[in-house]
Write a protein that holds these residues in place. Structure first.
Motif, PDB file in Angstrom:
ATOM      1  N   ILE A  51     148.302  33.125  95.773  1.00 51.15           N
ATOM      2  CA  ILE A  51     149.335  33.789  95.896  1.00 51.15           C
ATOM      3  C   ILE A  51     149.398  35.101  97.265  1.00 51.15           C
ATOM      4  CG2 ILE A  51     149.739  35.761  94.277  1.00 51.15           C
ATOM      5  CD1 ILE A  51     148.857  33.627  92.442  1.00 51.15           C
ATOM      6  N   THR A  52     147.799  35.125  97.356  1.00 51.30           N
ATOM      7  CA  THR A  52     147.914  36.156  98.853  1.00 51.30           C
ATOM      8  C   THR A  52     148.548  35.779  99.707  1.00 51.30           C
ATOM      9  OG1 THR A  52     146.000  37.407  96.806  1.00 51.30           O
ATOM     10  CG2 THR A  52     146.423  38.178  99.794  1.00 51.30           C
ATOM     11  N   ALA A  53     147.949  34.429 100.070  1.00 55.71           N
ATOM     12  CA  ALA A  53     148.717  33.770 101.075  1.00 55.71           C
ATOM     13  C   ALA A  53     150.229  33.923 100.935  1.00 55.71           C
ATOM     14  CB  ALA A  53     147.860  32.430 101.368  1.00 55.71           C
ATOM     15  N   ALA A  54     150.908  33.848 100.272  1.00 61.49           N
ATOM     16  CA  ALA A  54     152.194  33.884 100.450  1.00 61.49           C
ATOM     17  C   ALA A  54     152.859  34.804 100.137  1.00 61.49           C
ATOM     18  CB  ALA A  54     152.726  32.411  98.790  1.00 61.49           C
ATOM     19  N   HIS A  55     152.399  35.738  99.584  1.00 61.55           N
ATOM     20  CA  HIS A  55     153.111  37.014  99.868  1.00 61.55           C
ATOM     21  C   HIS A  55     152.380  38.140 101.231  1.00 61.55           C
ATOM     22  CE1 HIS A  55     154.422  38.584  95.867  1.00 61.55           C
ATOM     23  NE2 HIS A  55     153.608  37.355  95.848  1.00 61.55           N
ATOM     24  N   LEU A  56     151.499  37.280 101.680  1.00 66.04           N
ATOM     25  CA  LEU A  56     151.204  37.776 103.378  1.00 66.04           C
ATOM     26  C   LEU A  56     152.198  36.876 104.213  1.00 66.04           C
ATOM     27  CD1 LEU A  56     147.272  38.078 103.345  1.00 66.04           C
ATOM     28  CD2 LEU A  56     148.753  39.869 104.198  1.00 66.04           C
ATOM     29  N   GLN A  57     152.052  36.130 103.594  1.00 66.97           N
ATOM     30  CA  GLN A  57     153.176  34.857 105.155  1.00 66.97           C
ATOM     31  C   GLN A  57     154.992  35.498 105.110  1.00 66.97           C
ATOM     32  OE1 GLN A  57     152.159  32.247 106.591  1.00 66.97           O
ATOM     33  NE2 GLN A  57     154.059  32.050 108.001  1.00 66.97           N
ATOM     34  N   HIS A  58     155.137  36.017 103.613  1.00 61.26           N
ATOM     35  CA  HIS A  58     156.890  36.641 103.377  1.00 61.26           C
ATOM     36  C   HIS A  58     156.345  37.667 103.736  1.00 61.26           C
ATOM     37  CE1 HIS A  58     159.637  37.125 100.481  1.00 61.26           C
ATOM     38  NE2 HIS A  58     159.526  38.419 100.612  1.00 61.26           N
ATOM     39  N   LEU A  59     155.861  38.412 103.723  1.00 62.35           N
ATOM     40  CA  LEU A  59     155.789  39.648 105.224  1.00 62.35           C
ATOM     41  C   LEU A  59     155.262  39.988 106.215  1.00 62.35           C
ATOM     42  CD1 LEU A  59     153.110  41.968 102.482  1.00 62.35           C
ATOM     43  CD2 LEU A  59     155.930  42.029 102.589  1.00 62.35           C
ATOM     44  N   GLY A  60     155.907  38.704 106.945  1.00 61.68           N
ATOM     45  CA  GLY A  60     155.498  37.910 108.304  1.00 61.68           C
ATOM     46  C   GLY A  60     154.167  38.209 108.668  1.00 61.68           C
ATOM     47  N   ARG A  61     153.746  38.107 108.140  1.00 61.42           N
ATOM     48  CA  ARG A  61     151.749  38.022 108.357  1.00 61.42           C
ATOM     49  C   ARG A  61     151.002  36.374 108.620  1.00 61.42           C
ATOM     50  NH1 ARG A  61     148.629  41.597 110.840  1.00 61.42           N
ATOM     51  NH2 ARG A  61     149.489  43.827 109.725  1.00 61.42           N
ATOM     52  N   GLU A  62     150.471  36.026 110.061  1.00 61.85           N
ATOM     53  CA  GLU A  62     150.593  34.343 109.686  1.00 61.85           C
ATOM     54  C   GLU A  62     149.688  34.771 108.882  1.00 61.85           C
ATOM     55  OE1 GLU A  62     148.847  31.219 112.722  1.00 61.85           O
ATOM     56  OE2 GLU A  62     149.228  33.347 113.628  1.00 61.85           O
ATOM     57  N   THR A  63     149.368  33.448 107.936  1.00 63.23           N
ATOM     58  CA  THR A  63     148.545  33.489 107.297  1.00 63.23           C
ATOM     59  C   THR A  63     147.528  32.060 107.011  1.00 63.23           C
ATOM     60  OG1 THR A  63     148.533  34.973 105.755  1.00 63.23           O
ATOM     61  CG2 THR A  63     147.586  33.951 104.832  1.00 63.23           C
ATOM     62  N   ALA A  64     146.656  31.698 107.401  1.00 63.93           N
ATOM     63  CA  ALA A  64     145.875  30.654 106.916  1.00 63.93           C
ATOM     64  C   ALA A  64     145.347  30.212 105.660  1.00 63.93           C
ATOM     65  CB  ALA A  64     145.137  30.170 107.860  1.00 63.93           C
ATOM     66  N   LEU A  65     145.320  29.131 104.196  1.00 61.52           N
ATOM     67  CA  LEU A  65     144.522  29.013 103.491  1.00 61.52           C
ATOM     68  C   LEU A  65     143.941  28.303 103.728  1.00 61.52           C
ATOM     69  CD1 LEU A  65     144.916  29.109 100.550  1.00 61.52           C
ATOM     70  CD2 LEU A  65     146.076  27.251 100.524  1.00 61.52           C
ATOM     71  N   VAL A  66     142.318  29.036 103.258  1.00 59.46           N
ATOM     72  CA  VAL A  66     140.711  27.785 103.192  1.00 59.46           C
ATOM     73  C   VAL A  66     140.992  27.798 101.982  1.00 59.46           C
ATOM     74  CG1 VAL A  66     138.921  28.174 104.087  1.00 59.46           C
ATOM     75  CG2 VAL A  66     140.417  29.186 105.365  1.00 59.46           C
ATOM     76  N   ALA A  67     140.314  26.383 101.682  1.00 61.56           N
ATOM     77  CA  ALA A  67     140.649  26.283 100.148  1.00 61.56           C
ATOM     78  C   ALA A  67     140.827  24.180 100.391  1.00 61.56           C
ATOM     79  CB  ALA A  67     141.819  26.228  99.573  1.00 61.56           C
ATOM     80  N   ARG A  68     139.821  23.753  98.777  1.00 61.44           N
ATOM     81  CA  ARG A  68     140.006  22.935  98.860  1.00 61.44           C
ATOM     82  C   ARG A  68     140.754  21.906  97.638  1.00 61.44           C
ATOM     83  NH1 ARG A  68     134.719  20.293  97.078  1.00 61.44           N
ATOM     84  NH2 ARG A  68     135.526  18.590  97.872  1.00 61.44           N
ATOM     85  N   THR A 251     151.214  37.123  86.085  1.00 64.88           N
ATOM     86  CA  THR A 251     149.747  36.713  86.679  1.00 64.88           C
ATOM     87  C   THR A 251     149.965  37.006  87.856  1.00 64.88           C
ATOM     88  OG1 THR A 251     150.483  35.271  84.538  1.00 64.88           O
ATOM     89  CG2 THR A 251     149.220  34.632  86.400  1.00 64.88           C
ATOM     90  N   GLY A 252     149.281  37.032  88.872  1.00 63.18           N
ATOM     91  CA  GLY A 252     149.045  37.572  90.953  1.00 63.18           C
ATOM     92  C   GLY A 252     149.614  38.510  90.735  1.00 63.18           C
ATOM     93  N   ALA A 253     149.830  39.668  89.592  1.00 60.14           N
ATOM     94  CA  ALA A 253     150.446  40.745  90.104  1.00 60.14           C
ATOM     95  C   ALA A 253     149.304  41.023  91.695  1.00 60.14           C
ATOM     96  CB  ALA A 253     150.676  41.770  89.255  1.00 60.14           C
ATOM     97  N   GLY A 254     148.356  41.342  90.492  1.00 59.53           N
ATOM     98  CA  GLY A 254     147.050  42.103  91.928  1.00 59.53           C
ATOM     99  C   GLY A 254     146.729  41.592  93.083  1.00 59.53           C
ATOM    100  N   ASP A 255     147.268  39.936  93.030  1.00 61.97           N
ATOM    101  CA  ASP A 255     147.035  39.369  94.435  1.00 61.97           C
ATOM    102  C   ASP A 255     147.955  39.772  95.163  1.00 61.97           C
ATOM    103  OD1 ASP A 255     144.326  37.764  93.156  1.00 61.97           O
ATOM    104  OD2 ASP A 255     146.333  36.481  91.753  1.00 61.97           O
ATOM    105  N   ALA A 256     149.499  39.624  94.786  1.00 61.43           N
ATOM    106  CA  ALA A 256     150.171  40.224  95.559  1.00 61.43           C
ATOM    107  C   ALA A 256     150.081  41.567  96.208  1.00 61.43           C
ATOM    108  CB  ALA A 256     151.079  39.706  94.530  1.00 61.43           C
ATOM    109  N   PHE A 257     149.573  42.320  95.495  1.00 56.91           N
ATOM    110  CA  PHE A 257     149.549  43.642  95.837  1.00 56.91           C
ATOM    111  C   PHE A 257     148.317  43.837  96.760  1.00 56.91           C
ATOM    112  CE2 PHE A 257     146.173  47.089  96.055  1.00 56.91           C
ATOM    113  CZ  PHE A 257     146.595  48.302  95.698  1.00 56.91           C
ATOM    114  N   ASN A 258     146.887  42.544  96.745  1.00 59.85           N
ATOM    115  CA  ASN A 258     146.030  43.005  97.716  1.00 59.85           C
ATOM    116  C   ASN A 258     146.925  42.521  99.060  1.00 59.85           C
ATOM    117  OD1 ASN A 258     144.284  42.887  95.412  1.00 59.85           O
ATOM    118  ND2 ASN A 258     143.715  40.951  95.315  1.00 59.85           N
ATOM    119  N   ALA A 259     147.875  41.556  99.288  1.00 58.06           N
ATOM    120  CA  ALA A 259     148.719  41.314 100.283  1.00 58.06           C
ATOM    121  C   ALA A 259     149.708  42.658 100.662  1.00 58.06           C
ATOM    122  CB  ALA A 259     149.742  40.118 100.297  1.00 58.06           C
ATOM    123  N   GLY A 260     150.397  42.704 100.229  1.00 55.13           N
ATOM    124  CA  GLY A 260     150.785  44.060 100.637  1.00 55.13           C
ATOM    125  C   GLY A 260     149.662  45.294 101.625  1.00 55.13           C
TER     126      GLY A 260
END
Length: 298
Positions: A51-68, A251-260
């Protein structure tokens, strides 16, 4: 903020990926021995890292997800949704044992209840390559549970010159861990919500909790839901109120806040602008079911 080469502007976002089943339009929350029915159901990709990665990408910040990510049908559907957001998936490891990971979310007004299943280890085989990526400037750890599983994570990031943020994220088994603050040593930006800050510090007043947390972290942004957010940094403490919006699902509002907030912080914005950017992103998130679903329509 440390000086970094011009090309190092990207964020790495690490954590588990979930398939969220979000039930809305309920008359009450589930109780043992009884069945209730939902008027609405949304199935979407979830997990704080995504969720944070998607909102960062939406803001124009290149973001890579590190996960399984699993290879089962539900994980594949989740992966396709994530890919559509434009988030860089070069460091996503696909593995049979990594899925499916599910969270059932029941939403009743401002209240939510969660039932979650994890799968496999949180540590992707791509981790070392990710922190060494030439574009990476910052590592965001989406939940303390990930750091608890990967205790050398902060050290790996710091060795590569990355700044680090962490959202503790509520986990009843870990939020009261007496070693939490020590394990988080080296985090530059700490991002709890009010409930998490109280659990960690034992202090219900957000200003008092902030004062204690700044003894451990140079920058602390405290999310306070409909009351807005607080920031303590460099001897300054600031509060910005929330924006009035039509709330569908928090749901995920805090993660979106993190991105902004992270995007503004990495751009060297002032304290008020960082808080305002976080609140704007969080406000966008709550206007649809699922932490990043609204991005498909904005």
């Amino acid at each position: 903020m440390m000086e970094t080469p011009a090309q190092r502007t990207a964020v790495l976002s690490i954590g588990r990926i979930y398939s969220d089943l979000i039930f809305t339009g309920l008359s009450g929350l589930p109780v043992l021995g009884r069945e209730i029915f939902a008027n609405g159901l949304t199935i979407s990709a979830g997990g704080g890292a995504y969720i944070t990665a998607a909102h960062l990408q939406h803001l124009g910040r290149e973001t890579a997800l590190v996960a399984r990510l699993g290879v089962d049908p539900l994980s594949a559907q989740t992966g396709a949704e994530i890919k559509a957001t434009g988030v860089n998936l070069r460091f996503v490891e696909c593995s049979v044992e990594a899925g499916p990971q599910l969270t059932a979310v029941t939403v009743l007004g401002d209240e939510r209840a969660f039932l979650t299943k994890r799968a496999g280890s949180a540590r992707p085989s791509t981790l070392e390559a990710a922190v060494a990526w030439s574009h990476a400037r910052h590592l965001h750890i989406a939940e303390y549970a990930t750091l608890h599983e990967i205790p050398d994570l902060i050290a790996l990031a710091k060795e590569q010159g990355l700044t680090v943020s962490l959202d503790p994220s509520w986990d009843a088994d870990l939020i009261y861990d007496e070693n939490l603050l020590a394990t988080c040593r080296g985090v530059d930006l700490f991002l709890p919500n009010r409930e998490e800050a109280e659990a960690i510090t034992g202090l219900s007043d957000p200003q008092e909790a902030l004062a204690q947390l700044t003894q451990h972290f140079p920058h602390v942004a405290l999310k306070d839901g409909a009351r807005g957010a607080w920031l303590a940094t460099e001897g300054e403490m600031l509060h910005v109120p929330a924006q009035p919006v039509n709330v569908v699902d928090t749901t995920g509002a805090g993660d979106a806040f993190n991105a902004g907030f992270i995007d503004a912080w990495l751009s060297a914005a002032d304290a008020g602008a960082c808080l305002a950017a976080g609140i704007t992103a969080g406000s966008l998130s709550v206007q649809a079911a699922g932490g990043a679903s609204v991005l498909c329509f904005s």
